[in-house]
Write a protein that holds these residues in place. Structure first.
Motif, PDB file in Angstrom:
ATOM      1  N   LEU A 170      29.243   2.999  42.856  1.00 15.37           N
ATOM      2  CA  LEU A 170      28.842   2.776  44.241  1.00 15.37           C
ATOM      3  C   LEU A 170      28.788   1.285  44.547  1.00 15.37           C
ATOM      4  CD1 LEU A 170      25.982   5.386  44.783  1.00 15.37           C
ATOM      5  CD2 LEU A 170      28.454   5.703  44.848  1.00 15.37           C
ATOM      6  N   GLY A 171      29.444   0.890  45.632  1.00 18.13           N
ATOM      7  CA  GLY A 171      29.326  -0.471  46.133  1.00 18.13           C
ATOM      8  C   GLY A 171      28.199  -0.547  47.143  1.00 18.13           C
ATOM      9  N   THR A 172      28.030  -1.710  47.743  1.00 14.65           N
ATOM     10  CA  THR A 172      26.934  -1.898  48.700  1.00 14.65           C
ATOM     11  C   THR A 172      27.037  -0.919  49.862  1.00 14.65           C
ATOM     12  OG1 THR A 172      26.829  -4.240  48.130  1.00 14.65           O
ATOM     13  CG2 THR A 172      25.772  -3.573  50.176  1.00 14.65           C
ATOM     14  N   GLN A 173      28.268  -0.674  50.323  1.00 19.87           N
ATOM     15  CA  GLN A 173      28.473   0.255  51.433  1.00 19.87           C
ATOM     16  C   GLN A 173      27.967   1.653  51.074  1.00 19.87           C
ATOM     17  OE1 GLN A 173      29.056   0.683  54.789  1.00 19.87           O
ATOM     18  NE2 GLN A 173      31.206   0.079  54.787  1.00 19.87           N
ATOM     19  N   GLU A 174      28.341   2.128  49.881  1.00 25.03           N
ATOM     20  CA  GLU A 174      27.937   3.470  49.462  1.00 25.03           C
ATOM     21  C   GLU A 174      26.440   3.544  49.163  1.00 25.03           C
ATOM     22  OE1 GLU A 174      32.212   3.049  48.911  1.00 25.03           O
ATOM     23  OE2 GLU A 174      30.537   1.902  48.077  1.00 25.03           O
ATOM     24  N   VAL A 175      25.892   2.499  48.543  1.00 32.58           N
ATOM     25  CA  VAL A 175      24.448   2.500  48.246  1.00 32.58           C
ATOM     26  C   VAL A 175      23.642   2.523  49.530  1.00 32.58           C
ATOM     27  CG1 VAL A 175      22.557   1.123  47.294  1.00 32.58           C
ATOM     28  CG2 VAL A 175      24.670   1.395  45.989  1.00 32.58           C
ATOM     29  N   ARG A 176      24.076   1.748  50.521  1.00 33.17           N
ATOM     30  CA  ARG A 176      23.376   1.759  51.813  1.00 33.17           C
ATOM     31  C   ARG A 176      23.433   3.153  52.438  1.00 33.17           C
ATOM     32  NH1 ARG A 176      25.614  -2.522  53.940  1.00 33.17           N
ATOM     33  NH2 ARG A 176      27.328  -1.405  54.945  1.00 33.17           N
ATOM     34  N   ALA A 177      24.625   3.768  52.418  1.00 33.87           N
ATOM     35  CA  ALA A 177      24.761   5.118  52.971  1.00 33.87           C
ATOM     36  C   ALA A 177      23.918   6.118  52.180  1.00 33.87           C
ATOM     37  CB  ALA A 177      26.228   5.527  52.947  1.00 33.87           C
ATOM     38  N   TYR A 178      23.912   5.968  50.860  1.00 30.09           N
ATOM     39  CA  TYR A 178      23.154   6.882  49.997  1.00 30.09           C
ATOM     40  C   TYR A 178      21.657   6.792  50.298  1.00 30.09           C
ATOM     41  CZ  TYR A 178      21.787   9.255  45.652  1.00 30.09           C
ATOM     42  OH  TYR A 178      21.259  10.125  44.719  1.00 30.09           O
ATOM     43  N   LEU A 179      21.145   5.569  50.385  1.00 27.15           N
ATOM     44  CA  LEU A 179      19.729   5.389  50.703  1.00 27.15           C
ATOM     45  C   LEU A 179      19.392   6.003  52.053  1.00 27.15           C
ATOM     46  CD1 LEU A 179      19.248   1.680  49.562  1.00 27.15           C
ATOM     47  CD2 LEU A 179      17.977   3.629  48.672  1.00 27.15           C
ATOM     48  N   ILE A 233      17.533  -3.538  51.320  1.00 25.73           N
ATOM     49  CA  ILE A 233      17.469  -3.454  49.862  1.00 25.73           C
ATOM     50  C   ILE A 233      18.770  -2.970  49.223  1.00 25.73           C
ATOM     51  CG2 ILE A 233      14.988  -3.081  49.950  1.00 25.73           C
ATOM     52  CD1 ILE A 233      15.450  -0.158  49.249  1.00 25.73           C
ATOM     53  N   ALA A 234      19.695  -2.433  50.014  1.00 24.06           N
ATOM     54  CA  ALA A 234      20.950  -1.920  49.438  1.00 24.06           C
ATOM     55  C   ALA A 234      21.694  -2.975  48.623  1.00 24.06           C
ATOM     56  CB  ALA A 234      21.846  -1.349  50.534  1.00 24.06           C
ATOM     57  N   PRO A 235      21.855  -4.217  49.132  1.00 28.83           N
ATOM     58  CA  PRO A 235      22.603  -5.208  48.333  1.00 28.83           C
ATOM     59  C   PRO A 235      21.966  -5.490  46.979  1.00 28.83           C
ATOM     60  CG  PRO A 235      22.427  -5.930  50.615  1.00 28.83           C
ATOM     61  CD  PRO A 235      21.525  -4.746  50.474  1.00 28.83           C
ATOM     62  N   ILE A 236      20.641  -5.575  46.930  1.00 24.25           N
ATOM     63  CA  ILE A 236      19.990  -5.928  45.671  1.00 24.25           C
ATOM     64  C   ILE A 236      19.985  -4.742  44.704  1.00 24.25           C
ATOM     65  CG2 ILE A 236      17.585  -5.339  46.208  1.00 24.25           C
ATOM     66  CD1 ILE A 236      16.841  -8.117  45.074  1.00 24.25           C
ATOM     67  N   LEU A 237      19.956  -3.503  45.227  1.00 26.72           N
ATOM     68  CA  LEU A 237      20.057  -2.327  44.358  1.00 26.72           C
ATOM     69  C   LEU A 237      21.472  -2.164  43.810  1.00 26.72           C
ATOM     70  CD1 LEU A 237      17.962   0.349  46.294  1.00 26.72           C
ATOM     71  CD2 LEU A 237      17.353  -0.788  44.164  1.00 26.72           C
ATOM     72  N   THR A 238      22.442  -2.717  44.519  1.00 26.60           N
ATOM     73  CA  THR A 238      23.831  -2.635  44.070  1.00 26.60           C
ATOM     74  C   THR A 238      24.129  -3.654  42.984  1.00 26.60           C
ATOM     75  OG1 THR A 238      24.468  -1.943  46.304  1.00 26.60           O
ATOM     76  CG2 THR A 238      26.237  -2.628  44.823  1.00 26.60           C
ATOM     77  N   SER A 293      21.821  -5.583  41.180  1.00 24.97           N
ATOM     78  CA  SER A 293      20.859  -5.756  40.091  1.00 24.97           C
ATOM     79  C   SER A 293      21.410  -5.176  38.796  1.00 24.97           C
ATOM     80  CB  SER A 293      19.541  -5.057  40.429  1.00 24.97           C
ATOM     81  OG  SER A 293      18.762  -4.883  39.260  1.00 24.97           O
ATOM     82  N   PRO A 294      21.393  -5.943  37.694  1.00 31.57           N
ATOM     83  CA  PRO A 294      21.893  -5.423  36.409  1.00 31.57           C
ATOM     84  C   PRO A 294      21.117  -4.210  35.923  1.00 31.57           C
ATOM     85  CG  PRO A 294      21.630  -7.819  36.334  1.00 31.57           C
ATOM     86  CD  PRO A 294      20.980  -7.350  37.598  1.00 31.57           C
ATOM     87  N   LYS A 295      19.872  -4.051  36.370  1.00 30.57           N
ATOM     88  CA  LYS A 295      19.054  -2.936  35.887  1.00 30.57           C
ATOM     89  C   LYS A 295      19.289  -1.634  36.667  1.00 30.57           C
ATOM     90  CE  LYS A 295      16.645  -5.439  32.912  1.00 30.57           C
ATOM     91  NZ  LYS A 295      15.238  -5.781  33.201  1.00 30.57           N
ATOM     92  N   ILE A 296      19.978  -1.702  37.833  1.00 29.23           N
ATOM     93  CA  ILE A 296      20.218  -0.498  38.634  1.00 29.23           C
ATOM     94  C   ILE A 296      21.710  -0.313  38.919  1.00 29.23           C
ATOM     95  CG2 ILE A 296      19.785   0.643  40.841  1.00 29.23           C
ATOM     96  CD1 ILE A 296      17.021  -0.518  40.850  1.00 29.23           C
ATOM     97  N   GLN A 297      22.370  -1.356  39.360  1.00 28.64           N
ATOM     98  CA  GLN A 297      23.824  -1.347  39.571  1.00 28.64           C
ATOM     99  C   GLN A 297      24.304  -0.157  40.395  1.00 28.64           C
ATOM    100  OE1 GLN A 297      25.246  -1.676  35.456  1.00 28.64           O
ATOM    101  NE2 GLN A 297      25.786  -3.793  35.851  1.00 28.64           N
ATOM    102  N   GLY A 298      23.554   0.193  41.420  1.00 32.21           N
ATOM    103  CA  GLY A 298      23.976   1.269  42.306  1.00 32.21           C
ATOM    104  C   GLY A 298      23.964   2.647  41.674  1.00 32.21           C
ATOM    105  N   ASN A 299      23.258   2.834  40.569  1.00 34.03           N
ATOM    106  CA  ASN A 299      23.220   4.124  39.882  1.00 34.03           C
ATOM    107  C   ASN A 299      22.412   5.130  40.718  1.00 34.03           C
ATOM    108  OD1 ASN A 299      21.974   6.201  38.029  1.00 34.03           O
ATOM    109  ND2 ASN A 299      23.293   5.167  36.559  1.00 34.03           N
ATOM    110  N   LYS A 310       9.303  -4.396  47.690  1.00 43.08           N
ATOM    111  CA  LYS A 310       9.719  -5.681  47.107  1.00 43.08           C
ATOM    112  C   LYS A 310       9.103  -5.878  45.724  1.00 43.08           C
ATOM    113  CE  LYS A 310      10.345 -10.564  48.174  1.00 43.08           C
ATOM    114  NZ  LYS A 310      10.309 -11.610  49.227  1.00 43.08           N
ATOM    115  N   LEU A 311       7.844  -5.530  45.562  1.00 43.83           N
ATOM    116  CA  LEU A 311       7.202  -5.656  44.254  1.00 43.83           C
ATOM    117  C   LEU A 311       7.809  -4.692  43.242  1.00 43.83           C
ATOM    118  CD1 LEU A 311       3.413  -6.090  45.100  1.00 43.83           C
ATOM    119  CD2 LEU A 311       4.916  -7.748  43.993  1.00 43.83           C
ATOM    120  N   LEU A 312       8.147  -3.479  43.683  1.00 44.57           N
ATOM    121  CA  LEU A 312       8.746  -2.498  42.777  1.00 44.57           C
ATOM    122  C   LEU A 312      10.128  -2.959  42.322  1.00 44.57           C
ATOM    123  CD1 LEU A 312       8.617   0.202  41.348  1.00 44.57           C
ATOM    124  CD2 LEU A 312       9.380   1.316  43.461  1.00 44.57           C
ATOM    125  N   LEU A 313      10.871  -3.591  43.207  1.00 44.53           N
ATOM    126  CA  LEU A 313      12.165  -4.158  42.819  1.00 44.53           C
ATOM    127  C   LEU A 313      11.992  -5.195  41.717  1.00 44.53           C
ATOM    128  CD1 LEU A 313      14.001  -4.669  46.234  1.00 44.53           C
ATOM    129  CD2 LEU A 313      14.837  -3.324  44.305  1.00 44.53           C
TER     130      LEU A 313
END
Length: 632
Positions: free
Chosen positions: A297-306, A368-373, A375-381, A413-416
């Motif tokens: 998932l890229g930023t576009q898909e993560v944003r849509a998914y959220l 938050i979609a860009p940072i969830l995409t 982030s090495p710990k989430i990478q849009g998973n 933001k804190l959870l991120l």
């Protein structure tokens, strides 16, 4: 809350990939096919399998029957190879029974005979693993529970007569069962059993299965999932079992697994052998004709998914509206290559009158979609994104139940940061909040201004200067002037609330309170400090210096009185105060500080350190140089 299980509710246009895979199975026209659906843990392999099945069920070009096999469920309970054989055979026999009225009796008998062949192969396999492996000290393959129990008594260090009898009965039962099966297959005159080697038995099974599928007019689609959850032995056993069925007409095997985990299982299976990467890859490639990777998932898909997750959880929208939006989002994502976006504006067009709570969450998803995409710990998973949102939901529920006033955006933001940030940096923020009287993490102030380009502030240092932390600091809302105590309270399942004050005795806590209220020097406070133990003075000094770090102008702030009292009482505290001023930015040093330091030994050390700085200028530089001359 959002379910963590696989689903056929496609929120990110995965159906198009599933449809392509279904076309390949239909297009094979009965020719054998093996397909691998690969991807990391949580990216949606199991959901892709369900979407593939759903796509095949909607087609009428071929008559499909499915076998869903999860090797992980059989691990440590049964031989995965035998379990797979039985699952496939049972599906074929069930189909034959359903069509018994239209099948010739020889075809029906051949289908039923498949179960006998599987039982024979299983019994032969058990006899080999139980008797041969045990008596040759080899490694036993998994046995059925009764057989394992019968043999375990011989190896537990206390052999009894019952143990020996149980083992003998178990082996005898296996031999007897195998003999009875073999004796059922006499030659034409019924005098001698047909001699059948294991190789012949396996080939006969393959021939009968293929012929039965041909007569039934069906394509058998075997869906093997969770293979990458298995231990290497079970994973390899399942892959080896597949070889028994591969390349039979009217069959299609679909395997969902993380290729990296399978490669590791292959290496473990051939432990000690020299295997380069090509050989390991070739093992899997020989089984898989058509590899399909779940698209990341890229930023576009993560944003849509959220956004769709928030829509799915919105009680004020009916199911028909949610389905309309899901369909619109998937179609829109299919045109993302044209520059079409799934964003808040698009979602509001689809919703019409949007509930206020959902509107806020759509805006949150955009931020938050860009940072969830990235982030090495989430990478849009997708699975990690769901778990992130479920944790957020739990904490918001805790805040509501315990009547803690928490801003959801602050909690996000804190959870991120908790999930993706540097652990030591996060712990530093927690300490700052716990020690601050107002719960403000003021240590973030300069950092947040830096990433926003506000004013002349120091450059960020590690770990704050890496992409994640920089993006996190820039994410709204800024936190430096927010009271975060409530947010941390509802997050305490991962980080306990511990402040330095919690480590103090009642006497030390009383002295700390006096120190923090000082507006001038006090002999009374000095005497109270002197009555504390060395360890208590150290804890109090830590607390005072933490408070001192909130100062941004070092002339004669009130906290300097507390620092002087502690430095005068303890040489260890004096050293800590000297080290503290070594880190104070030059721009914060004022001329009025100098006289307060010039009359003590530890103060003179600070002045010497400041005088050595190349960037000390103006009135502060002159005051320091004058004091240094007076010292000389």
């Amino acid at each position: 809350m959002w379910s963590d299980n696989e689903t056929i509710r496609d929120l990110v246009n995965f159906s198009q990939v599933a449809d392509i895979a279904a076309e390949r199975i239909v297009g094979a026209r009965g020719e054998p096919l093996s397909m691998g659906i690969s991807g990391d843990w949580g990216v949606g392999k199991s959901s892709m399998m369900k979407l593939l099945r759903n796509s095949l069920e909607e087609r009428d070009e071929i008559d499909v029957r499915f076998v869903e096999f999860n090797a992980w469920l059989y691990q440590n309970y049964d031989d995965a190879r035998a379990a797979l054989m039985e699952a496939i055979t049972a599906a074929v026999v069930e189909q034959a029974i359903e069509k018994k009225d239209t099948l010739a009796k020889p075809v029906l008998d051949k289908a039923k005979g498949l179960l006998k062949r599987v039982k024979k192969l299983r019994l032969l396999g058990l006899a080999g693993s139980a008797a041969v492996d045990y008596f040759t000290m080899g490694t036993m393959t998994p046995l059925v529970a009764g057989g394992m129990a019968a043999l375990s008594g011989l190896t537990d260090g206390s052999v009894t007569g019952e143990d020996v009898k149980g083992a003998k009965d178990f082996v005898a039962e296996g031999i007897s069962g195998g003999r009875s099966l073999i004796e059922e297959e006499k030659d034409g005159e019924g005098t001698e059993p047909v001699e059948e080697t294991p190789r012949k038995a396996i080939q006969a099974f393959r021939d009968d299965l293929e012929a039965t599928l041909e007569e039934l007019g069906i394509t058998l689609v075997v869906l093997i999932d969770d293979l990458d959850r298995c231990l290497p032995k079970t994973a390899i056993a399942t892959l080896e079992a597949m070889r028994l069925f591969l390349f039979l007409k009217h069959t299609a095997f679909v395997i969902a697994a993380d290729e990296g985990m399978i490669r590791q299982a292959v290496r473990s299976h051939f432990d000690g052998a020299e295997l380069d990467d090509d050989l390991v890859t070739n093992y899997f490639d020989k089984l898989i004709q058509l590899p399909i990777r779940v698209p990341p998932l890229g930023t576009q898909e993560v944003r849509a998914y959220l956004m769709m997750l928030f829509v799915e959880n919105e009680a004020d929208l009916d199911d028909n509206k949610k389905e309309e939006m899901r369909d619109a989002v998937c179609k829109r994502l299919g045109r993302s290559w044209e520059g079409k976006r799934v964003d808040k504006a698009f979602m509001l067009e689809q919703i019409g009158e949007c509930p206020s709570g959902l509107l806020n969450r759509l805006a949150l998803a955009e931020r938050i979609a860009p940072i969830l995409t990235t982030s090495p710990k989430i990478q849009g998973n997708p699975r990690l994104i769901k778990r992130f949102l479920n944790t957020l939901s739990m904490r918001m529920s805790m805040a509501r139940i315990q009547e803690v006033n928490v801003d959801e955006e602050v909690l996000v933001k804190l959870l991120l940061f908790e999930r993706c940030g540097d652990k030591e940096a996060y712990a530093e923020v927690l300490r700052a909040v716990n020690e601050a009287e107002d719960g403000h993490p003021t240590l973030l102030a300069d950092k947040e201004r830096r990433v926003r380009g506000d004013g002349d502030v120091p450059r960020l240092e590690k770990p704050w200067n890496d992409p994640f932390h920089s993006n996190w600091l820039a994410l709204d809302p800024p936190l430096a002037n927010r009271d975060l105590r409530g947010a941390l309270y509802v997050s305490r399942e991962t980080h306990p609330i511990i402040s330095r004050a919690d480590e103090l005795s009642s006497d030390a806590k009383s002295v700390l309170d006096m120190l923090l209220k000082m507006t001038s020097a006090s002999t009374t406070v000095n005497d109270e400090v002197a009555n504390l133990s060395t360890q208590e003075i150290a804890h109090v000094t830590d607390a005072v210096l933490l408070k001192a770090r909130q100062e941004t102008s070092w002339g004669t702030p009130n906290i300097l009185n507390a620092m002087q009292a502690l430095a005068s009482a303890s040489s260890a505290s004096a050293s800590l105060v000297v080290a503290f001023f070594a880190e104070v930015p030059t721009s914060q040093v004022k001329a009025s500080l100098v006289p307060r330091l010039a009359n003590t030994e530890w103060g003179k050390q600070i002045l010497t350190s400041l005088n050595a700085r190349d960037d000390i200028k103006g009135s502060a530089q002159k005051a320091i140089q004058t004091a240094m001359k007076g010292k000389a």
